[in-house]
Design a protein around this motif. Sequence first.
Motif, mmCIF file in Angstrom:
data_model
loop_
_atom_site.group_PDB
_atom_site.id
_atom_site.type_symbol
_atom_site.label_atom_id
_atom_site.label_comp_id
_atom_site.label_asym_id
_atom_site.label_seq_id
_atom_site.Cartn_x
_atom_site.Cartn_y
_atom_site.Cartn_z
ATOM 1 N N VAL A 108 -3.278 -1.252 -0.900
ATOM 2 C CA VAL A 108 -3.743 -0.294 0.111
ATOM 3 C C VAL A 108 -2.711 -0.155 1.230
ATOM 4 N N PHE A 109 -2.395 1.100 1.561
ATOM 5 C CA PHE A 109 -1.548 1.378 2.713
ATOM 6 C C PHE A 109 -2.416 1.385 3.972
ATOM 7 N N MET A 110 -2.093 0.503 4.909
ATOM 8 C CA MET A 110 -2.838 0.416 6.161
ATOM 9 C C MET A 110 -1.906 0.729 7.324
ATOM 10 N N GLU A 111 -2.468 0.808 8.526
ATOM 11 C CA GLU A 111 -1.680 1.226 9.682
ATOM 12 C C GLU A 111 -0.483 0.317 9.928
ATOM 13 N N ARG A 112 -0.648 -0.975 9.681
ATOM 14 C CA ARG A 112 0.416 -1.919 9.966
ATOM 15 C C ARG A 112 1.215 -2.324 8.730
ATOM 16 N N THR A 113 1.053 -1.551 7.652
ATOM 17 C CA THR A 113 1.867 -1.777 6.457
ATOM 18 C C THR A 113 3.304 -1.352 6.746
ATOM 19 N N VAL A 114 4.252 -2.227 6.439
ATOM 20 C CA VAL A 114 5.664 -1.939 6.690
ATOM 21 C C VAL A 114 6.292 -1.174 5.524
ATOM 22 N N VAL A 115 5.853 -1.482 4.310
ATOM 23 C CA VAL A 115 6.405 -0.850 3.113
ATOM 24 C C VAL A 115 6.087 0.646 3.115
ATOM 25 N N VAL A 116 7.061 1.450 2.711
ATOM 26 C CA VAL A 116 6.906 2.902 2.672
ATOM 27 C C VAL A 116 6.980 3.388 1.226
ATOM 28 N N ASP A 117 6.081 4.284 0.858
ATOM 29 C CA ASP A 117 6.103 4.883 -0.478
ATOM 30 C C ASP A 117 7.116 6.016 -0.483
#
Length: 244
Positions: A108-117
């Motif tokens: 899940v991509f969350m607000e504080r996820t650093v990884v970018v798709d």
Amino acid sequence: MRLFADAGCIGDKYIKITDQGDIRHLSKVLRLREGDEIDVSDSMEWEYRAEIVRIDEEEVLLVILDKQKFAREPNLEVTLFQGIPKAGKMESIIQKCVELGVHAIIPVFMERTVVVDKGNFSKKLDRWQKISDEAVKQCKRGMVPQVGRQRPFSEMLDKLRNYDLILFPYENEGDYSIKDCLRGLAEKPRSVAIVIGPEGGFSDKEAAALDEAGAARVTLGKTILRTETAGMAALAMTMYELEL
């Protein structure tokens, strides 16, 4: 050794293995020969003990010696919704959670996820699914947990409606433990969702949205766990209370 075969390859008396990767592994790596026995699963309900009667470059033919319903597959279905972490942490999360009995894992991509798709996320998903496949063979489970496609937080919230119980381990929850939650249930759930944040944790907005979705805020203990540890810990505690 455990293999997974499509139901169409499994008959009343024989099993045919035609996947070239499996054939090479059996013949070249494990060096199995006629008369050797292996375990085979149909990934849905049944597992088999079978003996090799013919092995060549095109096909491995097995005769069924025994057929049983899954013996090592949990009755409880737990899905881990994992905030996507940095580097190779997801690989460790998948491997260990598969061993612990997870049913599925959703990145899940969350607000504080650093990884970018950047448009090539499918390569990561393929790699992560292979890790799940290999972990299952090692721990001899009956089915292969699926690593679902990546989802934004909002889409995850929609999916949470399908679960009997939603667990939300939160670093700002100090008193209500996961043990309190699980032991206080009126009846045992059949499906559980565990939602874990990325390295930076949940934003206030995400925490509020999970509260509104009916998730149970719980603490996993007095220490703050890393994202790659929190999901494993929550899964192990849930399995202990509701499965074992």
